[in-house]
Design a protein around this motif. Structure first.
Motif, mmCIF file in Angstrom:
data_model
loop_
_atom_site.group_PDB
_atom_site.id
_atom_site.type_symbol
_atom_site.label_atom_id
_atom_site.label_comp_id
_atom_site.label_asym_id
_atom_site.label_seq_id
_atom_site.Cartn_x
_atom_site.Cartn_y
_atom_site.Cartn_z
ATOM 1 N N CYS A 37 -6.633 -14.499 -4.045
ATOM 2 C CA CYS A 37 -5.255 -14.069 -3.805
ATOM 3 C C CYS A 37 -4.682 -13.445 -5.072
ATOM 4 N N THR A 39 -2.087 -14.376 -6.525
ATOM 5 C CA THR A 39 -1.697 -15.487 -7.387
ATOM 6 C C THR A 39 -2.863 -15.924 -8.262
ATOM 7 N N ASP A 40 -4.070 -15.980 -7.691
ATOM 8 C CA ASP A 40 -5.254 -16.347 -8.472
ATOM 9 C C ASP A 40 -5.477 -15.341 -9.602
ATOM 10 N N GLU A 65 -6.761 -20.485 -0.483
ATOM 11 C CA GLU A 65 -7.025 -19.948 0.861
ATOM 12 C C GLU A 65 -8.455 -20.336 1.207
ATOM 13 N N GLU A 151 -4.186 -19.336 5.632
ATOM 14 C CA GLU A 151 -3.095 -19.541 4.675
ATOM 15 C C GLU A 151 -2.284 -18.267 4.453
ATOM 16 N N PRO A 152 -2.900 -17.126 4.133
ATOM 17 C CA PRO A 152 -2.065 -15.916 4.028
ATOM 18 C C PRO A 152 -1.435 -15.532 5.357
ATOM 19 N N THR A 178 -2.629 -7.475 1.705
ATOM 20 C CA THR A 178 -2.999 -8.477 2.707
ATOM 21 C C THR A 178 -1.795 -8.969 3.503
ATOM 22 N N LYS A 330 -8.766 -7.769 0.838
ATOM 23 C CA LYS A 330 -9.105 -9.163 0.548
ATOM 24 C C LYS A 330 -10.593 -9.325 0.249
ATOM 25 N N HIS A 332 -13.503 -12.365 -0.162
ATOM 26 C CA HIS A 332 -13.790 -13.774 0.089
ATOM 27 C C HIS A 332 -14.959 -14.245 -0.771
#
Length: 337
Positions: A37, A39-40, A65, A151-152, A178, A330, A332
């Protein structure tokens, strides 16, 4: 077990760490998929505000997430969770204050966030300890990509709910990352007319491939009635633009976060009789997201550009995309690889 550890600004490495143990009220999950994310990435670069206010510190284990299977349960936890595929709420309140009791645990004064704040270890690891009260069961038919997008999705669904629109009304979304694209998918599934504003035509290409015809850059944006506007961008000037564009007596939803302060003229807010809504966290949207993914009304999988192993996560955090990545915003991580 292996886990990604942020050791300082711009420094990340996979380390061997002690695996979690299921304390009373907790479960341990084998993480099968985790998303990276914004934030990460801010935690990695050192730009995240929490690092400056003391809510977060290094070393830090990120990742919020995720999906996986429960492999152990602590004292007081229903053994029926064992073997179930789950995801979980990032926002962990104290559970006993007035806010938590009223269902607003995401703004608890003692809030901690998995993989983000107050030392809560995250999901960019082979295993994760989670309070059982934060768990959401996933159907076995749901694939890992969708499981790690819950989560997102919860954040985006809350933003759409915040817009308060009825079928046939018109929504403008600022930003094609996203959250912006997820909000577009959820809004369309509810019969809302969706338009997206992006920085350039390349950024709008994925939105068009998802079937959205109302895709615009600022110079091409038509003068239409925008019943609500969602700002899902990280540009400091766009919150004011959202207020400028929205129809009088409409609603503006703010879910994007800029790296620097944004300025709003509250006189415009008042004189247009606009309702402004702020969205923090996806807690109240997680169940609805799981339901929409499960019934097929929202398919968010095209938003994932690639899935890589844990050892490649540092490159992703530094902004380096895999050579074979698709167009989605995104990335993963499969911690088992």
């Amino acid at each position: 077990m292996r886990a990604l550890v942020l050791t300082g600004p711009g420094k990340a490495e996979v380390q061997e760490v002690e695996p979690p143990v299921a304390a009373p009220g907790q479960v341990v999950v084998d993480v099968e998929r985790a998303g990276v994310c914004g934030t990460d990435m801010e935690l990695f670069t050192g730009e995240m505000s929490y690092l400056h206010t003391g809510r977060s510190w290094y070393p830090l284990r990120p990742g919020h997430e995720w999906c996986g299977r429960v492999t152990d349960v602590g004292e007081g936890v229903d053994a029926g969770w064992l073997g179930r595929r789950v995801t979980g709420d990032t926002m962990l309140g104290c559970g006993h204050c007035e806010r938590c009791r009223a269902g607003r645990h995401h703004v608890c004064a003692e809030l901690s966030e998995i993989g983000i704040s107050l030392g809560r270890s995250g999901a960019l690891a082979e295993r994760l300890a989670v309070p059982a009260t934060a768990l959401h069961a996933l159907p076995d038919s749901m694939d890992l990509t969708l499981g790690a997008l819950v989560e997102p999705g919860g954040n985006a669904l809350r933003a759409v709910h915040g817009a308060g629109l009825r079928p046939g009304e018109r929504l403008l979304i600022l930003g094609t990352g996203t959250i912006g694209l997820l909000a577009a998918l959820f809004a369309r599934s509810q019969g809302i007319e969706v338009h997206l504003l992006g920085r350039d035509l390349d950024g709008l290409r994925l939105a068009r491939s998802l079937g959205f015809t109302g895709t615009w850059t600022r110079p091409s944006l038509p003068e239409l009635r925008w019943d609500a506007v969602i700002d899902a961008s990280n540009a400091p000037e766009l919150p004011a633009l959202a207020l400028d564009l929205v129809e009088p007596a409409g609603r503006v939803v703010y879910i994007g976060l800029a790296g620097t302060p944004s300025t709003l003229d509250t006189r415009a807010l008042l004189l247009k009789d606009v309702t402004a809504v702020g969205i923090l966290g996806g807690s109240a949207g997680l169940a609805g997201t799981i339901a929409a993914y499960a019934d097929g009304s929202v398919d968010a999988r095209p938003l994932v550009a690639a899935t890589v192993g844990l050892a490649e996560t540092a490159d992703i955090l530094a902004g380096r995309r895999p050579a074979d990545a698709g167009p989605g915003p995104k990335i993963h991580i499969d911690p088992r690889r």
